[in-house]
Design a protein around this motif. Structure first.
Motif, PDB file in Angstrom:
ATOM      1  N   VAL A  52      41.526  51.266  31.854  1.00 54.25           N
ATOM      2  CA  VAL A  52      40.119  51.229  32.622  1.00 54.25           C
ATOM      3  C   VAL A  52      40.202  51.994  33.587  1.00 54.25           C
ATOM      4  O   VAL A  52      41.316  52.369  34.022  1.00 54.25           O
ATOM      5  CB  VAL A  52      40.324  49.660  33.017  1.00 54.25           C
ATOM      6  CG1 VAL A  52      39.004  49.374  34.171  1.00 54.25           C
ATOM      7  CG2 VAL A  52      40.507  48.430  32.198  1.00 54.25           C
ATOM      8  N   SER A  66      39.338  53.612  37.435  1.00 47.18           N
ATOM      9  CA  SER A  66      39.244  53.182  38.698  1.00 47.18           C
ATOM     10  C   SER A  66      38.840  54.365  39.499  1.00 47.18           C
ATOM     11  O   SER A  66      39.182  55.420  39.356  1.00 47.18           O
ATOM     12  CB  SER A  66      40.569  52.761  39.269  1.00 47.18           C
ATOM     13  OG  SER A  66      40.505  52.487  40.580  1.00 47.18           O
ATOM     14  N   GLU A  68      38.512  48.701  40.210  1.00 46.73           N
ATOM     15  CA  GLU A  68      38.373  49.107  38.554  1.00 46.73           C
ATOM     16  C   GLU A  68      37.013  49.166  38.143  1.00 46.73           C
ATOM     17  O   GLU A  68      35.999  48.406  38.914  1.00 46.73           O
ATOM     18  CB  GLU A  68      39.188  48.139  37.890  1.00 46.73           C
ATOM     19  CG  GLU A  68      40.560  48.104  38.039  1.00 46.73           C
ATOM     20  CD  GLU A  68      41.355  46.823  37.560  1.00 46.73           C
ATOM     21  OE1 GLU A  68      40.889  46.192  36.655  1.00 46.73           O
ATOM     22  OE2 GLU A  68      42.495  46.919  38.036  1.00 46.73           O
ATOM     23  N   PRO A  80      35.046  48.415  35.115  1.00 44.58           N
ATOM     24  CA  PRO A  80      35.101  47.631  33.936  1.00 44.58           C
ATOM     25  C   PRO A  80      34.300  48.003  32.769  1.00 44.58           C
ATOM     26  O   PRO A  80      34.642  47.821  31.682  1.00 44.58           O
ATOM     27  CB  PRO A  80      34.814  46.085  34.175  1.00 44.58           C
ATOM     28  CG  PRO A  80      34.846  45.618  35.770  1.00 44.58           C
ATOM     29  CD  PRO A  80      34.604  47.148  36.225  1.00 44.58           C
ATOM     30  N   LYS A 123      33.007  37.953  31.378  1.00 43.49           N
ATOM     31  CA  LYS A 123      33.158  38.836  32.081  1.00 43.49           C
ATOM     32  C   LYS A 123      34.095  39.970  31.553  1.00 43.49           C
ATOM     33  O   LYS A 123      35.361  39.481  31.233  1.00 43.49           O
ATOM     34  CB  LYS A 123      33.909  38.214  33.416  1.00 43.49           C
ATOM     35  CG  LYS A 123      32.781  37.593  34.531  1.00 43.49           C
ATOM     36  CD  LYS A 123      33.481  37.227  35.678  1.00 43.49           C
ATOM     37  CE  LYS A 123      34.310  38.149  36.627  1.00 43.49           C
ATOM     38  NZ  LYS A 123      33.416  38.962  37.378  1.00 43.49           N
ATOM     39  N   ASP A 145      36.375  42.105  32.833  1.00 38.22           N
ATOM     40  CA  ASP A 145      37.836  42.201  33.321  1.00 38.22           C
ATOM     41  C   ASP A 145      38.607  40.850  33.119  1.00 38.22           C
ATOM     42  O   ASP A 145      39.770  40.911  32.870  1.00 38.22           O
ATOM     43  CB  ASP A 145      37.853  42.328  34.852  1.00 38.22           C
ATOM     44  CG  ASP A 145      36.627  41.346  35.669  1.00 38.22           C
ATOM     45  OD1 ASP A 145      35.985  40.999  35.075  1.00 38.22           O
ATOM     46  OD2 ASP A 145      36.706  41.285  36.883  1.00 38.22           O
ATOM     47  N   TYR A 186      39.871  41.884  29.483  1.00 34.06           N
ATOM     48  CA  TYR A 186      40.737  43.075  29.429  1.00 34.06           C
ATOM     49  C   TYR A 186      42.239  42.536  29.985  1.00 34.06           C
ATOM     50  O   TYR A 186      43.336  42.903  29.774  1.00 34.06           O
ATOM     51  CB  TYR A 186      40.548  44.370  29.769  1.00 34.06           C
ATOM     52  CG  TYR A 186      40.297  44.641  31.070  1.00 34.06           C
ATOM     53  CD1 TYR A 186      38.865  45.172  31.503  1.00 34.06           C
ATOM     54  CD2 TYR A 186      40.907  44.433  32.106  1.00 34.06           C
ATOM     55  CE1 TYR A 186      38.547  45.675  32.754  1.00 34.06           C
ATOM     56  CE2 TYR A 186      40.741  44.906  33.426  1.00 34.06           C
ATOM     57  CZ  TYR A 186      39.255  45.396  33.806  1.00 34.06           C
ATOM     58  OH  TYR A 186      39.105  45.889  34.953  1.00 34.06           O
ATOM     59  N   ALA A 187      42.171  41.616  31.030  1.00 39.43           N
ATOM     60  CA  ALA A 187      43.170  40.972  31.455  1.00 39.43           C
ATOM     61  C   ALA A 187      44.341  40.374  30.239  1.00 39.43           C
ATOM     62  O   ALA A 187      45.482  40.057  30.625  1.00 39.43           O
ATOM     63  CB  ALA A 187      42.997  39.974  32.645  1.00 39.43           C
ATOM     64  N   TYR A 191      46.557  46.569  29.558  1.00 37.41           N
ATOM     65  CA  TYR A 191      46.049  47.531  29.853  1.00 37.41           C
ATOM     66  C   TYR A 191      46.527  48.461  30.864  1.00 37.41           C
ATOM     67  O   TYR A 191      47.383  47.883  31.467  1.00 37.41           O
ATOM     68  CB  TYR A 191      44.580  46.950  30.147  1.00 37.41           C
ATOM     69  CG  TYR A 191      44.312  46.412  31.433  1.00 37.41           C
ATOM     70  CD1 TYR A 191      44.813  44.927  31.714  1.00 37.41           C
ATOM     71  CD2 TYR A 191      43.946  47.054  32.811  1.00 37.41           C
ATOM     72  CE1 TYR A 191      44.799  44.273  32.791  1.00 37.41           C
ATOM     73  CE2 TYR A 191      43.983  46.346  33.958  1.00 37.41           C
ATOM     74  CZ  TYR A 191      44.489  45.118  34.208  1.00 37.41           C
ATOM     75  OH  TYR A 191      44.268  44.444  35.274  1.00 37.41           O
ATOM     76  N   VAL A 200      45.446  51.170  34.375  1.00 39.51           N
ATOM     77  CA  VAL A 200      44.375  51.885  34.988  1.00 39.51           C
ATOM     78  C   VAL A 200      44.473  53.303  35.204  1.00 39.51           C
ATOM     79  O   VAL A 200      45.491  53.617  35.602  1.00 39.51           O
ATOM     80  CB  VAL A 200      44.443  50.876  36.310  1.00 39.51           C
ATOM     81  CG1 VAL A 200      43.249  51.593  37.173  1.00 39.51           C
ATOM     82  CG2 VAL A 200      44.080  49.541  36.243  1.00 39.51           C
TER      83      VAL A 200
END
Ligand SMILES: Nc1nc2c(ncn2[C@@H]2O[C@H](COP(=O)(O)OP(=O)(O)OP(=O)(O)O)[C@@H](O)[C@H]2O)c(=O)[nH]1
Ligand SMILES: [Mg+2]
Length: 200
Positions: A124, A126, A131, A133, A156, A158, A161-162, A166, A168
């Motif tokens: 992802v 940033s 971040e 998304p 959602k 995020d 992907y949580a 993942y 950043v």
């Protein structure tokens, strides 16, 4: 050999804050907004896919395949990603929105480097603060997981992907790279800022 990457440019939203005008097609500096994203992304990927839920004929004039969401009903950006994941045979899919005209020209290289270095499933972006998304690099094999998430009524990105491994990818050296245009006022301001920059 370099990994194969396709990109999907998401233009499937309702653009309510833009007054309902199709956000990818409204003009920024005399060009449809999506053209700015296309110009930034095209040199970085094998193929571009456009995800749009109206004006498909107009979108197809850019010369790329256009896909609408499989499940109609404006279920959010994840619906567009799912469609793209079933229409790519590339190793990785880059996801970007149509309303980010200043995307990094080194977006794919840096996201891919970060993803592979950590053997992650997705990366992802940033801007150094937050971040982003809707800017992701992911393996198309994640489609099943995304589909199950959407089918469960979740929206959602995020939260989705949580659930996965993942990483950043930070672009704090380019703080404006993910500036995103949602309203006519923001479009006006960004147009003026870019024009000023070009005149200096
Ligand atoms: N395929 C698809 N893409 C969507 C959907 N909703 C939003 N997007 C895309 O996701 C990205 C970020 O969404 P927003 O900036 O909120 O765009 P939007 O939903 O069209 O605009 P608003 O109605 O003003 O929130 C944009 O590129 C949208 O085109 C959807 O239901 N389906
Ligand atoms: Mg929205």
């Amino acid at each position: 050999m370099a990994a194969q990457v396709d990109a999907v440019i998401l233009a499937g939203g309702m653009a309510r804050r833009m007054g309902g005008n199709d956000k990818g097609l409204v003009e920024l500096l005399n060009r449809p907004m999506i053209e700015h994203a296309i110009e930034r992304i095209k040199p970085q990927v094998k193929e571009i896919l456009i995800n749009a839920n109206r004006n498909q004929n107009r979108y197809s004039e850019f010369g790329f395949k256009v896909f609408s969401d499989q499940d109609s009903g404006y279920l959010g950006p994840l619906a567009g990603m799912i469609t793209a994941m079933s229409n790519t045979d590339a190793e990785y899919l880059l996801v970007v929105p149509c309303d980010c005209p200043l995307l990094p020209t080194d977006l794919v290289a840096r996201m891919l480097a970060k993803l592979t270095a950590e053997d992650a499933e997705l990366a992802v972006a940033s801007d150094g603060k937050r971040e982003q998304p809707v800017v992701m690099l992911l393996k198309p094999s994640l489609r099943e997981s995304m589909k199950a998430f959407l089918d469960a009524g979740e929206r959602k990105i995020d939260f989705w992907y949580a659930k996965h491994h993942y990483v950043v990818a930070e672009f704090s050296d380019q703080p404006n790279a993910f500036v995103n245009v949602n309203t006519p006022e923001q479009k006006q301001q960004l147009g003026e800022a870019i024009a000023n920059e070009e005149n200096h």
